[in-house]
Write a protein that holds these residues in place. Structure first.
Motif, PDB file in Angstrom:
ATOM      1  N   ALA A  50       0.833  -1.207   0.000  1.00 25.31           N
ATOM      2  CA  ALA A  50       0.000   0.000   0.000  1.00 25.31           C
ATOM      3  C   ALA A  50       0.865   1.254   0.000  1.00 25.31           C
ATOM      4  CB  ALA A  50      -0.932  -0.004   1.213  1.00 25.31           C
ATOM      5  N   GLY A  51       2.080   1.133   0.539  1.00 21.89           N
ATOM      6  CA  GLY A  51       2.994   2.266   0.572  1.00 21.89           C
ATOM      7  C   GLY A  51       3.757   2.459  -0.725  1.00 21.89           C
ATOM      8  N   GLY A  52       3.482   1.621  -1.718  1.00 21.95           N
ATOM      9  CA  GLY A  52       4.120   1.774  -3.014  1.00 21.95           C
ATOM     10  C   GLY A  52       5.446   1.059  -3.164  1.00 21.95           C
ATOM     11  N   VAL A  53       5.853   0.281  -2.155  1.00 19.59           N
ATOM     12  CA  VAL A  53       7.116  -0.455  -2.238  1.00 19.59           C
ATOM     13  C   VAL A  53       6.897  -1.725  -3.054  1.00 19.59           C
ATOM     14  CG1 VAL A  53       8.893  -1.681  -0.918  1.00 19.59           C
ATOM     15  CG2 VAL A  53       7.922   0.454  -0.031  1.00 19.59           C
ATOM     16  N   THR A  54       7.697  -1.915  -4.099  1.00 16.38           N
ATOM     17  CA  THR A  54       7.539  -3.070  -4.991  1.00 16.38           C
ATOM     18  C   THR A  54       8.628  -4.121  -4.792  1.00 16.38           C
ATOM     19  OG1 THR A  54       8.789  -1.949  -6.739  1.00 16.38           O
ATOM     20  CG2 THR A  54       6.394  -1.669  -6.742  1.00 16.38           C
ATOM     21  N   THR A  55       9.430  -3.983  -3.747  1.00 18.64           N
ATOM     22  CA  THR A  55      10.503  -4.937  -3.451  1.00 18.64           C
ATOM     23  C   THR A  55       9.960  -6.368  -3.417  1.00 18.64           C
ATOM     24  OG1 THR A  55      11.671  -3.286  -2.121  1.00 18.64           O
ATOM     25  CG2 THR A  55      12.249  -5.588  -1.754  1.00 18.64           C
ATOM     26  N   PRO A  56      10.611  -7.322  -4.090  1.00 18.70           N
ATOM     27  CA  PRO A  56      10.163  -8.724  -4.029  1.00 18.70           C
ATOM     28  C   PRO A  56      10.144  -9.238  -2.588  1.00 18.70           C
ATOM     29  CG  PRO A  56      11.735  -8.433  -5.809  1.00 18.70           C
ATOM     30  CD  PRO A  56      11.751  -7.153  -5.026  1.00 18.70           C
ATOM     31  N   ILE A  57       9.078  -9.955  -2.232  1.00 21.52           N
ATOM     32  CA  ILE A  57       8.914 -10.471  -0.870  1.00 21.52           C
ATOM     33  C   ILE A  57       8.780 -11.989  -0.902  1.00 21.52           C
ATOM     34  CG2 ILE A  57       7.437 -10.490   1.175  1.00 21.52           C
ATOM     35  CD1 ILE A  57       6.609  -7.639   0.497  1.00 21.52           C
ATOM     36  N   LEU A  58       9.608 -12.658  -0.100  1.00 23.52           N
ATOM     37  CA  LEU A  58       9.522 -14.104   0.104  1.00 23.52           C
ATOM     38  C   LEU A  58       8.960 -14.340   1.497  1.00 23.52           C
ATOM     39  CD1 LEU A  58      10.213 -17.095  -0.614  1.00 23.52           C
ATOM     40  CD2 LEU A  58      12.459 -16.688   0.411  1.00 23.52           C
ATOM     41  N   MET A  59       7.836 -15.039   1.585  1.00 27.26           N
ATOM     42  CA  MET A  59       7.225 -15.294   2.896  1.00 27.26           C
ATOM     43  C   MET A  59       7.610 -16.671   3.415  1.00 27.26           C
ATOM     44  SD  MET A  59       3.284 -14.888   4.186  1.00 27.26           S
ATOM     45  CE  MET A  59       3.542 -13.150   4.533  1.00 27.26           C
ATOM     46  N   LEU A  60       7.988 -16.725   4.682  1.00 31.86           N
ATOM     47  CA  LEU A  60       8.262 -17.983   5.373  1.00 31.86           C
ATOM     48  C   LEU A  60       7.013 -18.347   6.161  1.00 31.86           C
ATOM     49  CD1 LEU A  60      11.820 -17.196   6.801  1.00 31.86           C
ATOM     50  CD2 LEU A  60      11.213 -18.168   4.574  1.00 31.86           C
ATOM     51  N   THR A  61       6.522 -19.551   5.981  1.00 27.34           N
ATOM     52  CA  THR A  61       5.256 -19.915   6.605  1.00 27.34           C
ATOM     53  C   THR A  61       5.140 -21.411   6.863  1.00 27.34           C
ATOM     54  OG1 THR A  61       2.849 -19.922   6.259  1.00 27.34           O
ATOM     55  CG2 THR A  61       4.221 -20.058   4.300  1.00 27.34           C
ATOM     56  N   GLY A  62       4.325 -21.736   7.848  1.00 25.78           N
ATOM     57  CA  GLY A  62       3.995 -23.128   8.104  1.00 25.78           C
ATOM     58  C   GLY A  62       2.654 -23.484   7.496  1.00 25.78           C
ATOM     59  N   HIS A  63       2.003 -22.522   6.851  1.00 27.34           N
ATOM     60  CA  HIS A  63       0.687 -22.717   6.233  1.00 27.34           C
ATOM     61  C   HIS A  63       0.858 -23.249   4.818  1.00 27.34           C
ATOM     62  CE1 HIS A  63      -1.254 -20.376   9.491  1.00 27.34           C
ATOM     63  NE2 HIS A  63      -0.147 -19.657   9.444  1.00 27.34           N
ATOM     64  N   ASP A  64       0.247 -24.377   4.527  1.00 31.25           N
ATOM     65  CA  ASP A  64       0.448 -24.991   3.211  1.00 31.25           C
ATOM     66  C   ASP A  64      -0.857 -25.282   2.483  1.00 31.25           C
ATOM     67  OD1 ASP A  64       1.956 -25.947   1.114  1.00 31.25           O
ATOM     68  OD2 ASP A  64       2.033 -27.997   1.875  1.00 31.25           O
ATOM     69  N   GLU A  65      -1.985 -24.765   2.989  1.00 29.35           N
ATOM     70  CA  GLU A  65      -3.253 -24.938   2.296  1.00 29.35           C
ATOM     71  C   GLU A  65      -3.315 -23.980   1.109  1.00 29.35           C
ATOM     72  OE1 GLU A  65      -5.524 -27.233   2.952  1.00 29.35           O
ATOM     73  OE2 GLU A  65      -4.286 -27.992   4.586  1.00 29.35           O
ATOM     74  N   ILE A  66      -3.995 -24.377   0.047  1.00 29.66           N
ATOM     75  CA  ILE A  66      -4.053 -23.527  -1.142  1.00 29.66           C
ATOM     76  C   ILE A  66      -4.712 -22.188  -0.830  1.00 29.66           C
ATOM     77  CG2 ILE A  66      -6.263 -24.425  -2.002  1.00 29.66           C
ATOM     78  CD1 ILE A  66      -4.965 -24.232  -4.844  1.00 29.66           C
ATOM     79  N   THR A  67      -5.687 -22.175   0.092  1.00 28.97           N
ATOM     80  CA  THR A  67      -6.330 -20.907   0.451  1.00 28.97           C
ATOM     81  C   THR A  67      -5.335 -19.969   1.117  1.00 28.97           C
ATOM     82  OG1 THR A  67      -7.074 -21.949   2.522  1.00 28.97           O
ATOM     83  CG2 THR A  67      -8.642 -21.872   0.696  1.00 28.97           C
ATOM     84  N   ASP A  68      -4.405 -20.537   1.905  1.00 28.54           N
ATOM     85  CA  ASP A  68      -3.380 -19.717   2.544  1.00 28.54           C
ATOM     86  C   ASP A  68      -2.401 -19.166   1.518  1.00 28.54           C
ATOM     87  OD1 ASP A  68      -4.317 -20.116   5.203  1.00 28.54           O
ATOM     88  OD2 ASP A  68      -3.372 -22.088   5.238  1.00 28.54           O
ATOM     89  N   ARG A  69      -2.052 -19.993   0.527  1.00 32.89           N
ATOM     90  CA  ARG A  69      -1.135 -19.540  -0.522  1.00 32.89           C
ATOM     91  C   ARG A  69      -1.761 -18.395  -1.310  1.00 32.89           C
ATOM     92  NH1 ARG A  69       0.071 -25.363  -3.215  1.00 32.89           N
ATOM     93  NH2 ARG A  69      -0.030 -26.568  -1.299  1.00 32.89           N
ATOM     94  N   VAL A  70      -3.026 -18.554  -1.658  1.00 35.01           N
ATOM     95  CA  VAL A  70      -3.725 -17.501  -2.399  1.00 35.01           C
ATOM     96  C   VAL A  70      -3.786 -16.222  -1.569  1.00 35.01           C
ATOM     97  CG1 VAL A  70      -5.960 -16.797  -3.328  1.00 35.01           C
ATOM     98  CG2 VAL A  70      -5.081 -19.085  -3.817  1.00 35.01           C
TER      99      VAL A  70
END
Length: 242
Positions: free
Chosen positions: A77-97
């Motif tokens: 929302a602040g206009g930053v377009t830096t690529p982001i890699l998220m670390l997560t334990g959530h693996d459901e497709i709804t979480d990925r979306v």
């Protein structure tokens, strides 16, 4: 390891697990990255917007103050377009979306190997550089158009028949890819590589999810179908009459 003659890429790691951040800092330093650590979402948000802006961001889903999803949405929302890699334990497709809709470029399921994390970072950087190179360099916005669907790559504005269409980050990237290949059948694997990258190991059902999202936003009863399914192959974006 990066050459000493080249500027070191800056990586912001937003995670409250001290052992993990210490390990990441050590490994990223060996790979030639300059590393900044934020132990909560608020600090990560501030540092993501502070000059010099990081080149890559590693963001944990579970933070002590905000969720990684919230922080990612605020970064975008602040206009930053830096690529982001998220670390997560959530693996459901709804979480990925949910993560991708928030503006995450890729995600990595815990536990993960350092080698895979480094590969994901390299792939994200390549995609970002490739995407930037696609924008016209003549000082004018590049305009893609198929029928009455218009996409401006400089402002990231999308409209259909003069009506503004709001897209999430990943929806925009998918539409951009489809419009650049307009009139040509794009195989599923080609689209996945172009939008999610070579090293994306997620379920390719995500493609169907995002195609459905795009259709809901750019196609109405009054607006002819533009995204056509080629069964067993992939998709093509073209006017129905073509």
């Amino acid at each position: 390891m990066a050459s000493e003659s080249l500027p070191r890429l800056r990586v912001l790691v937003v995670d409250d697990e001290t052992k993990l951040t210490e390990l990441l800092k050590l490994e990223l330093d060996v790979e030639g990255y300059e590393v900044d650590i934020a132990s909560d979402g608020a600090a990560g948000l501030i540092r993501s917007r502070t000059e010099p802006i990081p080149d890559l961001i590693i963001l944990d889903w579970n933070l002590p103050d905000f969720s990684g999803i919230d922080i990612c949405q605020r970064i975008r929302a602040g206009g930053v377009t830096t690529p982001i890699l998220m670390l997560t334990g959530h693996d459901e497709i709804t979480d990925r979306v949910k993560a991708l809709d928030a503006g995450v470029d890729d995600y990595l399921i815990k536990p993960f190997s350092i080698d895979e994390l480094m590969a994901r970072l390299r792939a994200m950087r390549r995609r970002a550089e490739s995407f930037s190179a696609q924008v016209g360099g003549d000082g004018h916005p590049e305009r893609l158009q198929v029928a009455d669907l218009v996409l401006d790559t400089r402002t990231r504005d999308v409209s259909r028949a003069g009506r503004h269409v709001h897209l999430s980050v990943k929806e925009y990237e998918l539409l951009n890819f489809l419009m650049r290949g307009a009139g040509r059948v794009l195989e599923r694997s080609e689209i996945m590589r172009g939008v999610w990258g070579e090293n994306f190991y997620g379920d390719d059902n995500l493609l169907d999810v995002y195609i459905r999202y795009l259709r809901q936003k750019i196609e109405t009863k009054e607006a002819p179908t533009l995204i056509h399914t080629i069964r067993g192959v992939g998709f093509i974006l073209r006017e129905e009459s073509a």
